[in-house]
Scaffold this active site. Structure first.
Site, PDB file in Angstrom:
ATOM      1  N   GLY A   1       0.839  -1.199   0.000  1.00 43.98           N
ATOM      2  CA  GLY A   1       0.000   0.000   0.000  1.00 43.98           C
ATOM      3  C   GLY A   1       0.869   1.242   0.000  1.00 43.98           C
TER       4      GLY A   1
ATOM      5  N   ARG B   1       0.703  -4.552  -5.647  1.00 42.21           N
ATOM      6  CA  ARG B   1       0.918  -5.919  -5.147  1.00 42.21           C
ATOM      7  C   ARG B   1       1.530  -6.681  -6.329  1.00 42.21           C
ATOM      8  NH1 ARG B   1      -0.575  -4.142  -0.051  1.00 42.21           N
ATOM      9  NH2 ARG B   1      -2.444  -2.931  -0.310  1.00 42.21           N
TER      10      ARG B   1
ATOM     11  N   ASP C   1       5.218  -5.036   5.930  1.00 43.59           N
ATOM     12  CA  ASP C   1       5.782  -6.348   6.281  1.00 43.59           C
ATOM     13  C   ASP C   1       5.742  -7.325   5.115  1.00 43.59           C
ATOM     14  OD1 ASP C   1       2.961  -6.258   6.685  1.00 43.59           O
ATOM     15  OD2 ASP C   1       3.073  -8.169   7.727  1.00 43.59           O
TER      16      ASP C   1
ATOM     17  N   THR D   1       4.349   2.316   5.595  1.00 52.63           N
ATOM     18  CA  THR D   1       2.976   1.817   5.611  1.00 52.63           C
ATOM     19  C   THR D   1       2.177   2.660   6.591  1.00 52.63           C
ATOM     20  OG1 THR D   1       1.525   0.005   6.319  1.00 52.63           O
ATOM     21  CG2 THR D   1       3.742  -0.017   7.233  1.00 52.63           C
TER      22      THR D   1
ATOM     23  N   ASP E   1      -0.100   1.625   8.381  1.00 56.36           N
ATOM     24  CA  ASP E   1      -0.639   0.782   9.457  1.00 56.36           C
ATOM     25  C   ASP E   1       0.190   0.781  10.745  1.00 56.36           C
ATOM     26  OD1 ASP E   1      -2.494   0.105   7.539  1.00 56.36           O
ATOM     27  OD2 ASP E   1      -1.459  -1.738   6.960  1.00 56.36           O
TER      28      ASP E   1
ATOM     29  N   ASP F   1       2.341  -1.283  11.615  1.00 54.83           N
ATOM     30  CA  ASP F   1       2.354  -2.658  12.128  1.00 54.83           C
ATOM     31  C   ASP F   1       3.689  -3.365  11.883  1.00 54.83           C
ATOM     32  OD1 ASP F   1       2.044  -2.714   9.383  1.00 54.83           O
ATOM     33  OD2 ASP F   1       0.557  -4.315   9.379  1.00 54.83           O
TER      34      ASP F   1
ATOM     35  N   ARG G   1      -5.426  -2.566   8.385  1.00 58.17           N
ATOM     36  CA  ARG G   1      -5.287  -4.009   8.130  1.00 58.17           C
ATOM     37  C   ARG G   1      -5.719  -4.806   9.342  1.00 58.17           C
ATOM     38  NH1 ARG G   1      -1.404  -6.816   4.088  1.00 58.17           N
ATOM     39  NH2 ARG G   1      -1.964  -5.630   2.263  1.00 58.17           N
TER      40      ARG G   1
HETATM   41  P1  ATP Z   1       0.768  -2.647   3.413  1.00 59.46           P
HETATM   42  O1  ATP Z   1       0.509  -3.528   4.589  1.00 59.46           O
HETATM   43  O2  ATP Z   1       0.998  -1.232   3.798  1.00 59.46           O
HETATM   44  O3  ATP Z   1      -0.255  -2.770   2.329  1.00 59.46           O
HETATM   45  P2  ATP Z   1       2.747  -4.564   2.575  1.00 59.46           P
HETATM   46  O4  ATP Z   1       4.141  -4.416   2.115  1.00 59.46           O
HETATM   47  O5  ATP Z   1       2.541  -5.390   3.827  1.00 59.46           O
HETATM   48  O6  ATP Z   1       2.161  -3.103   2.744  1.00 59.46           O
HETATM   49  P3  ATP Z   1       1.594  -6.664   0.954  1.00 59.46           P
HETATM   50  O7  ATP Z   1       0.524  -6.590  -0.086  1.00 59.46           O
HETATM   51  O8  ATP Z   1       1.380  -7.582   2.089  1.00 59.46           O
HETATM   52  O9  ATP Z   1       1.834  -5.154   1.416  1.00 59.46           O
HETATM   53  O10 ATP Z   1       2.960  -7.114   0.244  1.00 59.46           O
HETATM   54  C1  ATP Z   1       3.462  -6.380  -0.894  1.00 59.46           C
HETATM   55  C2  ATP Z   1       4.069  -7.333  -1.885  1.00 59.46           C
HETATM   56  O11 ATP Z   1       5.206  -8.016  -1.279  1.00 59.46           O
HETATM   57  C3  ATP Z   1       3.191  -8.473  -2.368  1.00 59.46           C
HETATM   58  O12 ATP Z   1       2.294  -8.071  -3.390  1.00 59.46           O
HETATM   59  C4  ATP Z   1       4.236  -9.443  -2.899  1.00 59.46           C
HETATM   60  O13 ATP Z   1       4.715  -9.025  -4.143  1.00 59.46           O
HETATM   61  C5  ATP Z   1       5.359  -9.294  -1.884  1.00 59.46           C
HETATM   62  N1  ATP Z   1       5.270 -10.343  -0.854  1.00 59.46           N
HETATM   63  C6  ATP Z   1       4.483 -10.375   0.235  1.00 59.46           C
HETATM   64  N2  ATP Z   1       4.678 -11.507   0.942  1.00 59.46           N
HETATM   65  C7  ATP Z   1       5.588 -12.234   0.264  1.00 59.46           C
HETATM   66  C8  ATP Z   1       6.213 -13.510   0.455  1.00 59.46           C
HETATM   67  N3  ATP Z   1       5.921 -14.274   1.513  1.00 59.46           N
HETATM   68  N4  ATP Z   1       7.115 -13.922  -0.461  1.00 59.46           N
HETATM   69  C9  ATP Z   1       7.421 -13.161  -1.530  1.00 59.46           C
HETATM   70  N5  ATP Z   1       6.866 -11.943  -1.771  1.00 59.46           N
HETATM   71  C10 ATP Z   1       5.975 -11.487  -0.888  1.00 59.46           C
END
Ligand code: ATP
Length: 334
Positions: free
Chosen positions: A13, A74, A105, A128, A130, A132, A174
């Site tokens: 995000g 994503r 994360d 982020t 959040d 978190d 989230r």
């Molecule tokens: P926010 O919580 O603010 O939306 P975030 O970084 O947690 O941010 P996510 O959608 O959970 O957002 O993860 C972003 C991208 O990171 C995913 O679309 C994917 O490309 C990659 N990703 C997440 N988890 C994994 C994983 N276990 N292995 C490989 N890539 C991952």
């Protein structure tokens, strides 16, 4: 390892302050005579080899802008071996020695997964709304999102007062209650419903408790009544809670989902400054030979935290905040 080429991307995000972090990375790298490549649209940019050279000129005039000039997205392909291999191949082809990822994360888990196929240095910057992420007091974007939530509820409060109405305002976060509790406290919400004080097993009990409290407040002619609720908490969300209060206790409520307005907007000073400090620290950490870490800040001191520690979700919303609300501030029926 001597670092010669740095890459940066924003993932997950978008959060206000991501641009300030990109700017700081580029300016710090430029200071140390290191070129920076920016990949577009999160990890998609690695898989599709979509990138641009970032110079001090490219990051001019962006510190005040929400969103991210590198775009974010994503990228489900990163969850596959094929996707990880193509991302690693792009980094090798572009002769990148270090990758800085600004994200949450999930994005850090992506970095850790990528590291199995690519041996360059990896650094995370927590971006982020959040908040978190473990190992840092604040993430980039959180303060702006909280301020946006407060401004919105202050406005809702005017109507709530004028019409003597009950509003249920759903905020983002989230699965964490940082935004909910901070927005709820700072907007003097009569009730806060979040992961810290509600579990779905207690739904019926909470519903009758809320109905009792709202009726008592109406009896006392408490003009407005605002419940701030975390997204992903109540089955069916704020709209369903409003329906249930009508069906079970004949209470009229208006559900209001703040949604994406909390992700946008010009970053507040706190986010711009945090992002700038973290961006500079990320480049300096790479030069100092650090790898596999996130830049965090504790008690106003920058530090590095192992990436696998940052994603553990062990840190909770400040207990003093939760207990002040629960035991003193929340409006309770006498
Ligand atoms: P926010 O919580 O603010 O939306 P975030 O970084 O947690 O941010 P996510 O959608 O959970 O957002 O993860 C972003 C991208 O990171 C995913 O679309 C994917 O490309 C990659 N990703 C997440 N988890 C994994 C994983 N276990 N292995 C490989 N890539 C991952």
């Amino acid at each position: 390892m001597t670092i010669k080429n740095i890459a940066v991307l924003t993932s997950g995000g978008d959060a206000p302050g991501m641009n300030a972090a990109i700017r700081a990375v580029v300016l710090a790298a430029h200071h140390y005579a290191l070129p920076t490549i920016g990949f577009f649209s999160g990890y998609n940019g690695l898989i599709e080899a979509s990138s641009t050279l970032l110079t001090p000129a490219s990051v001019n005039g962006i510190i005040h802008r929400g969103g991210t000039i590198l775009k974010s997205a994503r990228c489900p392909a990163m969850l596959t071996e094929q996707g990880l291999k193509s991302a690693a191949a792009t980094l090798r082809k572009e002769q990148i020695d270090a990758l800085i990822v600004i994200g949450g994360d999930g994005s850090f888990n992506g970095l850790l997964a990528l590291n199995k196929y690519w041996s360059g240095a990896i650094i995370g910057i927590p971006g982020t709304i959040d908040n978190d992420i473990d190992g840092t007091d604040f993430t980039i974007g959180f303060s702006t999102a909280v301020n946006t939530g407060i401004e919105a509820i202050d406005k809702i409060r005017d109507t709530a007062e004028a019409f003597e109405r009950i509003f249920i305002v759903e905020v983002m976060g989230r699965r964490s209650g940082h935004i909910t509790f901070n927005v709820g406290i700072a907007s003097a919400a009569e009730q806060i419903l979040s992961f810290e004080n509600f579990s779905q097993a207690d739904e019926q009990e909470k519903l009758s408790h809320l109905a009792k409290e709202i009726k008592q407040a109406q009896h006392n002619r408490h003009a407005s009544y605002i419940i701030v609720i975390a997204e992903n908490l109540w089955p069916g969300g704020a709209v369903q809670l409003a329906k249930q209060l009508k069906q079970t206790a004949n209470i009229d409520c208006t559900a209001c989902i703040l949604g994406y307005i909390q992700r946008g907007g010009s970053p507040v000073a706190k986010d711009r400054i945090l992002a700038t400090k973290m961006g500079v620290a990320a480049v300096q950490a790479l030069i100092a030979g650090k790898n596999n870490v996130m830049i965090g800040e504790r008690n106003n001191q920058l530090l590095t935290v192992p990436l696998d520690v940052a994603v553990q979700h062990k840190e909770k919303v400040s207990e003093s905040l939760v207990s002040a609300q629960e035991s003193i501030l929340a409006l309770t029926a006498q």
